[in-house]
Structures are given as C-alpha cells and as structure tokens.
Design an enzyme around this catalytic site. Structure first.
Site, PDB file in Angstrom:
ATOM      1  N   ASP A  31     109.345 -37.196 122.636  1.00 13.06           N
ATOM      2  CA  ASP A  31     109.547 -36.322 123.794  1.00 13.06           C
ATOM      3  C   ASP A  31     108.553 -36.709 124.875  1.00 13.06           C
ATOM      4  O   ASP A  31     107.368 -36.972 124.598  1.00 13.06           O
ATOM      5  CB  ASP A  31     109.350 -34.858 123.390  1.00 13.06           C
ATOM      6  N   ASN A  90     117.552 -25.807 120.699  1.00 14.10           N
ATOM      7  CA  ASN A  90     117.722 -24.801 121.743  1.00 14.10           C
ATOM      8  C   ASN A  90     119.166 -24.841 122.258  1.00 14.10           C
ATOM      9  O   ASN A  90     119.652 -25.889 122.683  1.00 14.10           O
ATOM     10  CB  ASN A  90     116.772 -25.089 122.911  1.00 14.10           C
ATOM     11  N   VAL A  99     118.386 -29.950 128.560  1.00  8.98           N
ATOM     12  CA  VAL A  99     119.210 -31.167 128.567  1.00  8.98           C
ATOM     13  C   VAL A  99     120.492 -30.882 127.774  1.00  8.98           C
ATOM     14  O   VAL A  99     120.429 -30.567 126.578  1.00  8.98           O
ATOM     15  CB  VAL A  99     118.450 -32.366 127.943  1.00  8.98           C
ATOM     16  N   HIS A 103     120.167 -31.940 120.696  1.00  6.22           N
ATOM     17  CA  HIS A 103     118.992 -32.658 120.181  1.00  6.22           C
ATOM     18  C   HIS A 103     118.207 -31.714 119.279  1.00  6.22           C
ATOM     19  O   HIS A 103     118.146 -30.507 119.514  1.00  6.22           O
ATOM     20  CB  HIS A 103     118.098 -33.191 121.312  1.00  6.22           C
ATOM     21  N   HIS A 105     114.450 -30.970 118.004  1.00  7.41           N
ATOM     22  CA  HIS A 105     113.024 -31.244 118.212  1.00  7.41           C
ATOM     23  C   HIS A 105     112.360 -31.292 116.847  1.00  7.41           C
ATOM     24  O   HIS A 105     112.514 -30.352 116.051  1.00  7.41           O
ATOM     25  CB  HIS A 105     112.348 -30.117 119.001  1.00  7.41           C
TER      26      HIS A 105
END
Ligand code: AMP
Length: 117
Positions: A31, A90, A99, A103, A105
């Site tokens: 990230d 998220n 975004v 994805h 994290h």
C-alpha cells in the site's frame, strides 16, 4: 469501456509497483500509504468493484484472495499466532472504500486495536 482502476494499471504493469505475490487470479503489492509496518493489498486480476458485488462465478477468485493472504503472511513471518496479521475489506463509503476494485488489506507488524476506528 470505463477507465482502468489504479490497481488494474498496476496489475497491467502500466504503473510500476513491485509485486510481492502473483498467481493466475490475484496480485499483491505494498500500500502506498501504509497503516502498519507491513500493509499489503491483495487484488483480483478480474475487476470486481467491491466484495458485495461478487457473484457465484467469482468463488475461485474470492478463495484465491484469502489463500494468497495466508501465503504472504507465512512468507513474511506473521503466520504464527504470537505475531499474526489482520485482513480488512472495505465495501462502500462508510467503510472507507476509496478504490472501486476489490482488494484485501493485509496489516501486520504491530498490535492492532479492536474495534477498528
Ligand atoms: P480502500 O480505502 O479500502 O479502498 O483502500 C485503498 C487503498 O489503496 C488505500 O489504503 C491507499 O493507500 C491505497 N492506494 C491508492 N493508490 C495506490 C497506489 N498507487 N499504490 C498502492 N496503494 C495505493
């Protein structure tokens, strides 16, 4: 066709970012604004905007994201329970999604608070 997401550009090697993991279905990279000493994003090569929009067709891809997380955590030495790691996805504005390309994290390297902010 809609514009490529930043993550799609990274996966397509149009934006340079060293990949820490790659297989047929997913890729992973650091990230750009890390929230922990280790903060990696694991991203499907197929653009699924967010987890709640995945379909039964995406089952293998969703599984690949979690398996990749386990591989990466093991490779980086966070898999033992005394260290550990956290996975976060998220979905939507209240969750903090910025975004629109699914994805996971992977956060590790410090003790993380619970509940999250
Ligand atoms: P989220 O808020 O869950 O949508 O997460 C998006 C994440 O992408 C944030 O943690 C950003 O710091 C990260 N990010 C945005 N642009 C880049 C980039 N070019 N390379 C790596 N990470 C990025």
């Amino acid at each position: 066709m809609s514009e490529k997401t930043i993550f799609q550009k990274i996966i397509d090697r149009e934006i340079p970012a060293p990949l820490v993991y790659e297989d047929e279905l997913v890729a992973a990279f650091h990230d750009i604004h890390p929230q922990a000493p280790t903060h990696i994003l694991i991203v499907p090569k197929k653009v699924i905007p967010r987890v709640g929009e995945a379909t039964p067709e995406d089952q293998a891809t969703l599984g690949a994201l979690l398996l990749a997380a386990g591989h990466i955590a093991e490779k980086l030495g966070f898999k033992d329970r005394s260290h550990g790691f956290r996975l976060v996805i998220n979905h939507g504005k209240d969750a903090g999604e910025t975004v629109p390309h699914l994805h996971v994290h992977l956060l590790a390297g410090r003790a993380l608070d619970w509940p999250p902010g």
